[in-house]
Design a protein around this motif. Sequence first.
Motif, PDB file in Angstrom:
ATOM      1  N   GLU A 308       0.837  -1.196   0.000  1.00 33.14           N
ATOM      2  CA  GLU A 308       0.000   0.000   0.000  1.00 33.14           C
ATOM      3  C   GLU A 308       0.868   1.240   0.000  1.00 33.14           C
ATOM      4  O   GLU A 308       2.055   1.169   0.301  1.00 33.14           O
ATOM      5  CB  GLU A 308      -0.950   0.018   1.199  1.00 33.14           C
ATOM      6  CG  GLU A 308      -0.306  -0.306   2.520  1.00 33.14           C
ATOM      7  CD  GLU A 308      -1.359  -0.573   3.593  1.00 33.14           C
ATOM      8  OE1 GLU A 308      -1.979   0.402   4.025  1.00 33.14           O
ATOM      9  OE2 GLU A 308      -1.533  -1.732   3.989  1.00 33.14           O
ATOM     10  N   ASP A 310       0.487   5.879   0.414  1.00 33.60           N
ATOM     11  CA  ASP A 310      -0.497   6.928   0.686  1.00 33.60           C
ATOM     12  C   ASP A 310      -0.904   7.578  -0.630  1.00 33.60           C
ATOM     13  O   ASP A 310      -0.258   7.398  -1.654  1.00 33.60           O
ATOM     14  CB  ASP A 310       0.036   7.931   1.718  1.00 33.60           C
ATOM     15  CG  ASP A 310       1.045   8.867   1.117  1.00 33.60           C
ATOM     16  OD1 ASP A 310       0.645   9.654   0.258  1.00 33.60           O
ATOM     17  OD2 ASP A 310       2.224   8.811   1.503  1.00 33.60           O
ATOM     18  N   GLU A 311      -1.994   8.250  -0.620  1.00 34.47           N
ATOM     19  CA  GLU A 311      -2.568   8.728  -1.878  1.00 34.47           C
ATOM     20  C   GLU A 311      -2.134  10.145  -2.237  1.00 34.47           C
ATOM     21  O   GLU A 311      -2.777  10.810  -3.021  1.00 34.47           O
ATOM     22  CB  GLU A 311      -4.102   8.667  -1.803  1.00 34.47           C
ATOM     23  CG  GLU A 311      -4.656   7.251  -1.645  1.00 34.47           C
ATOM     24  CD  GLU A 311      -4.204   6.286  -2.737  1.00 34.47           C
ATOM     25  OE1 GLU A 311      -4.119   6.720  -3.902  1.00 34.47           O
ATOM     26  OE2 GLU A 311      -3.910   5.130  -2.418  1.00 34.47           O
ATOM     27  N   SER A 313      -0.226  13.314  -3.926  1.00 35.02           N
ATOM     28  CA  SER A 313      -0.030  13.501  -5.364  1.00 35.02           C
ATOM     29  C   SER A 313       1.380  13.140  -5.805  1.00 35.02           C
ATOM     30  O   SER A 313       1.599  12.784  -6.958  1.00 35.02           O
ATOM     31  CB  SER A 313      -0.324  14.957  -5.726  1.00 35.02           C
ATOM     32  OG  SER A 313       0.507  15.774  -4.910  1.00 35.02           O
TER      33      SER A 313
END
Length: 315
Positions: A308, A310-311, A313
């Motif tokens: 995974e 983090d989202e 940018s």
Amino acid sequence: MSKLTIIVPSYNEEESLPLLFSAVDEVIPEFQKRGVEIELLFVDDGSSDQTLSILKEKVKKREDVHYLSFSRNFGKEAAMYAGLTYAKGDYVTLIDADLQDPPKKLLEMYDVMEKEGCDVVGLRRISRKGEPVIRSFFANRFYGLIRRISKVEMVPGARDCRLMKRCVVDAILQMEEYNRYSKGLFSFVGFQTKWLEYENVERVAGKTKWSFWKLLLYAFDGIIAFSTAPLALSIFFGLLFGVISFLFLLIIGVKTLILGSGVSGLMILLCLLFFVSSVQLCCMGIGCAYLSKTYLETKKRPIYIIKEKDESSIL
Ligand code: UDP
Ligand code: MG
């Protein structure tokens, strides 16, 4: 509702399939209660019996059953790979058609996955009851050996049956190597894995498709696919022969220079023989070292697998 795809590699399983369907039907309502819809994906591995026609009949009657059928027998590894490629579920599992991985266990596996929050739940046999003694003996030797010579951990008694989350399946599919050894690939991708232990269950019907020799060759495939240690054997023998030739040289030296006695021609010949073999084996070993690197490169395995991120940018 989330979806669970059950992949069933099937090769000449006409006797087991009806039993498998009824066993799966028993667990479907239980999964529905948990908000999981079941989809069955059969991979007919070039069966020569009624396997395919049984599947075709089922597909006509049931929307939750699907099949792929191979043009010939490609082996269980190919069938598993095809199944994983076509499986659409959020959860995916592989099971044998012969009920050796009882569908009831799937419920237990799912519950463990939900409770522990792990990514993979595997089944591990703690006994090999009912299996020929010689087969168990060699299986145990194999696990002992591969544990020592490979970096990838292979759990003794682990079945191919394992419940995986989508992310794990996608990681496995990133490995497109031709010579597939799934037990190793499953370990290679990592992810948090839990093992459920159970007593060996014997096949409900039909015969095993694995002869002793087929298994032995499969074990050999496993070693070659996940270890380059055999390629280092020539270096090992090269160095060993080098030491032996040095010992001979030492004996010759002591005999002639210190004791002043003559040395037999055989002694000199042996010394030279070991020396020349040592040089040849070491040179071969250097070649093998390059070969082992090239071999690993050609597999094009992913260099890392992200679980995974983090989202933000920047990623
Ligand atoms: N299988 C397959 N292709 C093959 C051999 C086996 O798809 O070439 C399937 C088989 O139908 C079964 C599973 O793989 O669903 C495991 O095979 P089997 O039960 O014969 O192996 P064992 O349990 O004896 O190791
Ligand atoms: Mg079986």
